[in-house]
Design a protein around this motif. Structure first.
Motif, short mmCIF file in Angstrom:
data_model
loop_
_atom_site.label_atom_id
_atom_site.label_comp_id
_atom_site.label_asym_id
_atom_site.label_seq_id
_atom_site.Cartn_x
_atom_site.Cartn_y
_atom_site.Cartn_z
N GLY A 165 -1.49 3.89 -13.16
CA GLY A 165 -1.74 3.11 -11.96
C GLY A 165 -1.29 3.83 -10.69
O GLY A 165 -0.62 4.86 -10.74
N ASP A 166 -1.70 3.30 -9.58
CA ASP A 166 -1.24 3.73 -8.25
C ASP A 166 -1.60 2.57 -7.32
O ASP A 166 -1.76 1.43 -7.80
N ILE A 167 -1.78 2.82 -6.05
CA ILE A 167 -2.11 1.72 -5.12
C ILE A 167 -3.34 0.97 -5.64
O ILE A 167 -4.36 1.59 -5.98
N ALA A 208 9.76 1.64 -13.16
CA ALA A 208 10.24 3.03 -13.19
C ALA A 208 10.23 3.76 -11.86
O ALA A 208 11.19 4.47 -11.53
N THR A 209 9.18 3.61 -11.06
CA THR A 209 9.12 4.40 -9.82
C THR A 209 10.21 3.92 -8.86
O THR A 209 10.95 4.74 -8.29
N GLY A 210 10.31 2.60 -8.68
CA GLY A 210 11.33 2.07 -7.77
C GLY A 210 12.73 2.35 -8.27
O GLY A 210 13.60 2.81 -7.51
N ASP A 261 3.17 -5.09 4.52
CA ASP A 261 1.90 -4.76 3.88
C ASP A 261 1.00 -4.20 4.97
O ASP A 261 1.49 -3.94 6.08
N SER A 262 -0.27 -4.02 4.67
CA SER A 262 -1.10 -3.36 5.68
C SER A 262 -1.36 -4.25 6.89
O SER A 262 -1.86 -3.78 7.90
N SER A 263 -0.96 -5.54 6.83
CA SER A 263 -1.17 -6.41 7.99
C SER A 263 0.07 -6.51 8.88
O SER A 263 -0.05 -6.81 10.06
N GLY A 289 -1.10 -12.75 -2.31
CA GLY A 289 -0.99 -13.22 -0.92
C GLY A 289 -0.52 -12.12 0.02
O GLY A 289 -0.43 -10.94 -0.35
N ARG A 290 -0.18 -12.51 1.26
CA ARG A 290 0.22 -11.56 2.29
C ARG A 290 1.72 -11.74 2.59
O ARG A 290 2.27 -12.85 2.49
N ILE A 291 2.37 -10.68 3.02
CA ILE A 291 3.81 -10.71 3.25
C ILE A 291 4.18 -11.69 4.38
O ILE A 291 5.29 -12.21 4.43
P1 NDP Z 1 0.70 -1.15 -4.60
O1 NDP Z 1 -0.77 -1.27 -4.47
O2 NDP Z 1 1.42 -1.93 -5.62
O3 NDP Z 1 1.38 -1.47 -3.17
C1 NDP Z 1 1.04 -0.75 -2.04
C2 NDP Z 1 1.73 -1.38 -0.85
O4 NDP Z 1 1.55 -0.53 0.29
C3 NDP Z 1 1.14 -2.72 -0.48
O5 NDP Z 1 2.15 -3.50 0.09
C4 NDP Z 1 0.09 -2.33 0.55
O6 NDP Z 1 -0.26 -3.37 1.45
C5 NDP Z 1 0.79 -1.21 1.30
N1 NDP Z 1 -0.21 -0.31 1.87
C6 NDP Z 1 -1.19 0.36 1.20
N2 NDP Z 1 -1.94 1.07 2.05
C7 NDP Z 1 -1.42 0.84 3.27
C8 NDP Z 1 -1.75 1.30 4.56
N3 NDP Z 1 -2.78 2.13 4.78
N4 NDP Z 1 -0.99 0.87 5.59
C9 NDP Z 1 0.06 0.03 5.38
N5 NDP Z 1 0.41 -0.44 4.18
C10 NDP Z 1 -0.32 -0.04 3.14
O7 NDP Z 1 0.98 0.41 -4.76
P2 NDP Z 1 2.27 1.15 -5.32
O8 NDP Z 1 3.48 0.39 -4.96
O9 NDP Z 1 2.01 1.49 -6.72
O10 NDP Z 1 2.22 2.51 -4.50
C11 NDP Z 1 2.89 2.70 -3.25
C12 NDP Z 1 3.09 4.17 -3.01
O11 NDP Z 1 3.88 4.73 -4.07
C13 NDP Z 1 1.82 5.03 -2.96
O12 NDP Z 1 1.99 6.08 -2.06
C14 NDP Z 1 1.74 5.59 -4.38
O13 NDP Z 1 0.99 6.78 -4.45
C15 NDP Z 1 3.21 5.84 -4.64
N6 NDP Z 1 3.57 5.96 -6.05
C16 NDP Z 1 3.33 4.94 -6.92
C17 NDP Z 1 3.71 5.07 -8.26
C18 NDP Z 1 3.58 3.96 -9.23
O14 NDP Z 1 4.12 4.09 -10.32
N7 NDP Z 1 2.93 2.85 -8.90
C19 NDP Z 1 4.26 6.34 -8.75
C20 NDP Z 1 4.53 7.32 -7.74
C21 NDP Z 1 4.16 7.12 -6.45
P3 NDP Z 1 -1.56 -4.27 1.18
O15 NDP Z 1 -1.15 -5.24 0.13
O16 NDP Z 1 -1.87 -4.87 2.50
O17 NDP Z 1 -2.65 -3.32 0.74
#
Ligand code: NDP
Length: 452
Positions: A165-167, A208-210, A261-263, A289-291
């Motif tokens: 997974g990722d975003i 794990a990542t956190g 979040d992105s908002s 939902g949204r933060i």
């Molecule tokens: P999630 O999709 O679970 O969460 C992403 C969060 O970041 C959401 O709150 C999202 O808001 C916000 N976000 C995304 N894009 C933007 C943007 N352009 N501007 C502002 N806020 C944004 O993803 P993850 O937590 O998994 O990933 C977060 C980061 O960690 C990424 O960079 C990812 O590559 C990295 N990462 C993740 C790993 C994993 O195990 N999941 C491993 C290593 C790195 P909204 O809900 O509005 O989209």
């Protein structure tokens, strides 16, 4: 820049002129490699760097799917298989409208060295699509994931390429993709990580990542006779990485006052307690939902809507440590200046490449301890590697065992990057330390494997 690294960078600029994120990732990496290039003539002779910036394979494909109104929708899918020098390609899938080839390549490039740092035998890759899961029904997400896997399945496999997974890709999406892979191939194998616990997932993978980010940051702080106990922290994002970063920071006695979040962002001066975090997890993971709703639920919480034209107010709050956990380039020059002004002592990168090149320079120039993403967020892929091992052995390890392994991997990463920093660069330059330590192993493997 050294002649060799400059030539490689010029080549990237010329061949991929529109790939800004990829250029940025390569630039930062080459800046570190500059410091050792004279000691490694074989790297130049065998064009190791030239090969590293060219993916072994790039797959781009059409993803057609039917929405809930019966209309055909089409997205673009990607898988960048960057390097298999030290193991099968391994790296996440991102579903976000901003996804393009440049972002896929930067993430895949970073992944190669991150995976090397874990000490596990994993190559690097990354994939995803410009599909936006936000606002889609479960049925739409499932149809998209099934269509995505209907093409991707032929390129991946437990010994070839193992996505995660990722975003935008969590347990729900991995489940749908795994189901489709199994259906097409008639094989129940460890082809994806981040699976649910009922069908081959690993304990602690979601965390794990956190957790890993906090373990590494804690190790860095302890190295400087500092600690997390009683300290105020800024965390951005509110997804997977952000949630478990807050959880572990709370456990280790710190107080987290922001999420976003992105908002927009919330500022809760009294701290995001475990109870409030449970609300966030339900809000984001179940209700989607949204933060902003956090500020509506709890008293004394400020919500600030995002204005991309302005510096991010989240990085302008007085605190001790900051953990960007949202996305790339979320800390720009003005944000870094605000962090320094507010006395931030450590920035732990949960997101990939959250700091721009300028921001990174400002932070390090002002003695802020910078835990770079390659090392700091490697805990996720490390436990993915442990999930692969459990799948191959048809075993499930306990939470305690996986957590212990994760902690020991993060401590080992700290040791390796700090030693590499002291030996080849300057003490506490963990950016150089991570780039150089990650590079050494991959380049040795490439030299041993010949011209491939
Ligand atoms: P999630 O999709 O679970 O969460 C992403 C969060 O970041 C959401 O709150 C999202 O808001 C916000 N976000 C995304 N894009 C933007 C943007 N352009 N501007 C502002 N806020 C944004 O993803 P993850 O937590 O998994 O990933 C977060 C980061 O960690 C990424 O960079 C990812 O590559 C990295 N990462 C993740 C790993 C994993 O195990 N999941 C491993 C290593 C790195 P909204 O809900 O509005 O989209």
């Amino acid at each position: 820049m050294h002649d060799v690294t400059e030539r490689v960078y010029e080549h990237v600029l010329k061949t991929d002129p529109d790939q800004k994120e990829f250029q940025q990732a390569v630039y930062t990496f080459l800046q570190s490699i500059d410091k050792i290039i004279d000691e490694l003539p074989e790297v130049a002779y065998h064009k190791i760097l030239d090969r590293m910036v060219e993916p072994e394979r790039t797959i781009m494909f059409r993803v057609p799917w039917i929405d809930d109104e019966g209309k055909l929708q089409i997205n673009r899918g990607y898988r960048v298989e960057m390097s298999s020098a030290i193991g099968p390609y391994k790296g996440g899938l991102r579903l976000h409208p901003s996804v393009n080839l440049s972002i896929m390549k930067f993430l895949a490039f970073e992944q190669v060295f991150k995976n090397s740092l874990t000490g596990l035998p994993m190559g690097g890759g990354k994939g995803g699509s410009d599909f936006n899961p936000k606002g889609k029904s479960d049925a739409e997400v499932m149809r998209f994931c099934q269509s995505f896997m209907t093409e991707l399945y032929r390129h991946i496999g437990p010994d070839t390429d193992v996505p995660a997974g990722d975003i935008g890709v969590g347990g729900r999406e991995i489940g749908f993709m795994f189901g489709q892979y199994k259906r097409i191939t008639n094989k129940f194998v460890g082809v994806l990580t981040g699976k649910g616990m009922d069908f081959g997932g690993s304990n602690i993978r979601p965390e794990a990542t956190g957790y890993g980010l906090v373990y590494l940051s804690d190790a860095i702080l302890r190295g400087e006779k500092m600690s997390l106990e009683g300290k105020t922290c800024l965390v951005s994002g509110s997804g997977n990485v952000a949630q478990f970063t807050v959880e572990k920071l709370n456990e280790l006695g710190a107080k987290v006052v922001t999420l976003s979040d992105s908002s927009g962002m919330i500022y809760d001066e009294s701290g995001i307690t475990p109870e409030k975090l449970a609300y966030v997890k339900n809000l984001k993971n179940v209700k989607r939902g949204r933060i902003k709703e956090y500020a509506e639920k709890y008293n004394g919480v400020e919500y600030i809507a995002r204005n991309p034209e302005e510096p991010n107010p989240l990085w302008n709050i007085k605190a001790d440590y900051a953990f960007p956990c949202a996305t790339q380039n979320e800390i720009l020059k003005a944000d870094a200046e605000n962090l320094v002004k507010n006395g931030i002592r450590l920035v732990g990168e949960g997101a990939n490449m959250p700091c721009s090149v300028e921001a990174e320079g400002i932070l390090m120039g002002n003695n802020v301890l910078l835990a770079p993403a390659k090392a700091a967020n490697a805990g996720g892929v490390a436990v993915s590697g442990l999930e692969m091992a459990q799948n191959s052995a048809r075993m499930t390890w306990t939470r305690e065992k996986v957590d212990q392994e994760l902690r020991s991997i993060m401590n080992n990463i700290y040791k390796n990057i700090s030693e590499a920093a002291e030996r080849y660069s300057t003490k506490n330059n963990f950016v150089d330390g991570a780039n150089i330590a990650g590079f050494m192993k991959v380049s040795r493997a490439m030299l041993a494997e010949g011209y491939v």
